[in-house]
Design a protein around this motif. Structure first.
Motif: not given
Ligand SMILES: *[C@@H]1O[C@H](CO)[C@@H](O)[C@H](O)[C@H]1NC(C)=O
Ligand SMILES: *[C@@H]1O[C@H](CO)[C@@H](O)[C@H](O)[C@H]1NC(C)=O
Ligand SMILES: *[C@@H]1O[C@H](CO)[C@@H](O)[C@H](O)[C@H]1NC(C)=O
Ligand SMILES: *[C@@H]1O[C@H](CO)[C@@H](O)[C@H](O)[C@H]1NC(C)=O
Length: 350
Positions: A170, A173, A266-267, A299, A303
């Motif tokens: 994350k 981002l 991942y998404t 988080l 995974l």
């Molecule tokens: C991917 O990025 C989104 C947007 O920031 C976030 O909500 C999500 O938890 C992230 N997923 C992972 C696995 O990092």
């Protein structure tokens, strides 16, 4: 001597002379490490391996260690003696420490290499070097993006991962991080100018270059680093061609995109546990000024269904300040692989 024989002889001498001597850059006297310089797709990578093979670990996986940014293989010196001593009980046949392209004794790339490209090149390099088999992946800081990306790309080869205060998917981002890499790049551009003028070395030696820029100060001899490993790391940092500093800028440039691609990978798997039941230990630091870091570590740990996390207050520089936690982390991972190996991870074709 026939001309062709002479040519081949010169070629062989050339090849053997072209590999730098790194034997005095890690543990010093009695160092048993072996350096590999595999060439793959026009770039030579340096991989430094240590082994202590007994009947207990002769078929064990190879542990691959990837450093934070902008550090390289020498960052791991404090844990190498413990790794050697525990290798048989951990069922690890070799511990190998990589220099990503442009760092340490690896060739520079002419363009920034994303983590996604790096894992493909690393795998090719490992094949060329004959370092094949199953792997345990250990990543500190930025190295965590590596261990996750490698696992998703070559799931069948990976039997367990250890993340050490690792960058998460994350991270890239988050707008403030996107700004941070620009600030860091600008600072390193300033260091390049200073290095060209001869003023960077005194600045670094006076303690004015932050750890996050990759300078390993002499004071680290009290933290398990050998003086020879610090001297070697410092001369690489100060290299007159600015190879190291230019590489750091290249890497700042791929942080956001590599993290974002990992997030996307991942998404699209549309599951909260894309790492399935891959044995996974996550050790990290909490930060009062950044509680979100701990949330993202939680988080990241979630995974895999076969994971465990350990929170410390060490700060980000575990190899400097808490090598014991790294060794305990490898120990916990080795136990998990023995007692609860993956059943689902790495079995499916895709
Ligand atoms: C991917 O990025 C989104 C947007 O920031 C976030 O909500 C999500 O938890 C992230 N997923 C992972 C696995 O990092
Ligand atoms: C590539 O790396 C090897 C091993 O460190 C070194 O001998 C060689 O000079 C490097 N080549 C270039 C073009 O930098
Ligand atoms: C060591 O690891 C190898 C490769 O993963 C495995 O086949 C072997 O069973 C392991 N040995 C022990 C004692 O766990
Ligand atoms: C190799 O492992 C054994 C344990 O099996 C240990 O006694 C020995 O000290 C280790 N060697 C090194 C160099 O650490």
């Amino acid at each position: 001597m026939k001309l062709s024989t002479l040519f081949i002889t010169l070629l062989l001498i050339g090849v053997s002379y072209s590999q730098p001597d790194v034997s005095n850059s890690y543990l010093g006297v009695g160092d048993t490490g072996v350096s590999y310089f595999p060439s793959y797709l026009n770039l030579q990578m340096h991989i430094r391996c240590y082994s202590n093979v007994t009947a207990a670990n002769q078929n064990g996986p190879i542990a691959l260690f990837d450093s934070g940014l902008p550090f390289f293989s020498t960052a791991w010196v404090p844990i190498i003696p413990s790794a050697l001593a525990n290798m048989p009980s951990w069922n690890i046949s070799k511990a190998c420490f990589m220099d990503r392209y442009g760092y340490g004794w690896s060739n520079s790339s002419s363009y920034p290499i994303t983590t996604q490209e790096y894992v493909v090149r690393l795998r090719g390099s490992l094949q060329v070097a004959g370092l094949t088999g199953k792997y345990i992946l250990v990543g500190w800081s930025w190295g965590s993006i590596f261990i996750q990306t490698y696992s998703l790309t070559y799931p069948k080869e990976v039997v367990g991962i250890l993340s050490i205060d690792g960058t998460d998917s994350k991270w890239g981002l988050i707008p403030s991080n996107q700004q941070n890499v620009i600030t860091l790049s600008d600072a390193v551009k300033g260091y390049i100018n200073m290095n060209n003028m001869g003023t960077l070395e005194p600045l670094a030696r006076s303690g004015m270059v932050g750890s996050y820029f990759g300078w390993l100060p002499d004071a680290l001899v009290s933290s398990g680093y050998t003086q020879c490993s610090l001297t070697a790391s410092q001369s690489i940092f100060l290299d007159s061609t600015n190879k190291f500093l230019k590489t750091a800028i290249q890497e700042y440039n791929i942080m956001v995109i590599s993290s974002a691609i990992l997030n996307f990978t991942y998404t699209i798997k549309s599951t909260p546990t894309p790492l399935k039941d891959l044995p996974y230990i996550n050790i990290y630091s909490s930060y009062v000024e950044d509680p979100e870091w701990s949330n993202r570590q939680t988080l990241m740990t979630s995974l895999s269904t076969n994971s465990q996390s350990f929170e410390f207050t060490t700060g980000h520089y575990f190899p400097f300040h808490n090598p014991t936690a790294i060794v305990s982390g490898i120990n916990a991972l080795a136990n998990k692989i023995k007692s609860n190996p993956a059943q689902l991870w790495g079995t499916a074709l895709f």
